[in-house]
Design a protein around this motif. Structure first.
Motif, short mmCIF file in Angstrom:
data_model
loop_
_atom_site.label_atom_id
_atom_site.label_comp_id
_atom_site.label_asym_id
_atom_site.label_seq_id
_atom_site.Cartn_x
_atom_site.Cartn_y
_atom_site.Cartn_z
N GLU A 156 49.79 5.71 44.55
CA GLU A 156 49.42 5.02 43.33
C GLU A 156 48.59 3.56 43.69
N ASP A 194 44.87 1.85 43.32
CA ASP A 194 44.68 0.83 42.20
C ASP A 194 43.32 0.20 42.39
N TYR A 224 43.77 -2.90 44.79
CA TYR A 224 44.23 -2.86 46.06
C TYR A 224 43.25 -3.38 47.21
#
Length: 192
Positions: free
Chosen positions: A93, A97, A100
């Protein structure tokens, strides 16, 4: 909600900018302009830019430690074996993102490769806490050698983080999770 102190604003702005652009790429003047404070005010709170960088890494670690535990509990409940496997779902996850920009601890260790540098030490301490969390989960899951299992799982997580950074089209977390399932079977001597 109480307003942030100047120190907190500097840490927050430092986190946002350093994480996005790099610790070494961002000058102190740019950061101070973002926050709207003078050098004198900065030096009232931090001895140096390196001191701020350590505060940023440490603050991120405080946040991530709580966030990770919450996400693991939400994903797998109190089951330690399930939480170990959920690590890979949580990492997956995070790395997908749009905000990130790599693991902040790996980024710090790369930018400050000298083991004695305070930012490197701070990143290493945060990583050690991750292994300690995994060791606790491994012990509660019944591993014969909790530290060995924790280190092996941690190596898979680190490999997934680096692989994603270099080759984002590879499903690194799924691959790492498959290997983790085999490690759990080996260490816990019970099929999943």
């Amino acid at each position: 909600m109480p307003s942030l102190t100047t120190r907190e604003k500097l840490i927050q702005a430092g986190h946002e900018i350093f994480y996005r652009e790099g610790f070494l790429a961002v000058g102190l003047d740019r950061l101070l302009n973002e926050v709207g404070c003078s050098k004198q005010t900065f030096y009232n709170h931090f001895e140096s830019k390196d001191d701020l960088i350590v505060a940023v890494i440490d603050e991120h670690h405080r946040w991530w430690s709580t966030e990770l535990r919450d996400r693991l509990l939400k994903a797998a409940g109190p089951d330690p074996r399930g939480q170990i496997l959920a690590m890979f779902d949580v990492v997956d996850e995070i790395i997908h993102d749009p905000d990130y920009h790599g693991c902040i601890y790996i980024n710090a260790a790369v930018e400050f490769p000298q083991p004695h540098h305070p930012a490197h030490r701070s990143a290493r301490n945060a990583k050690a806490d991750s292994v300690a969390l995994l060791e606790d989960l491994a012990e509660r899951a019944g591993a014969a050698s909790p530290l060995a299992l924790a280190q092996e799982i941690d190596m898979l997580i680190e490999g997934a983080l680096i692989t994603h950074q270099v080759a984002p089209d590879v499903d690194a977390c799924a691959i790492a999770r498959r290997v983790a399932e085999m490690l759990l079977e080996k260490h816990l001597m019970a099929p999943l």
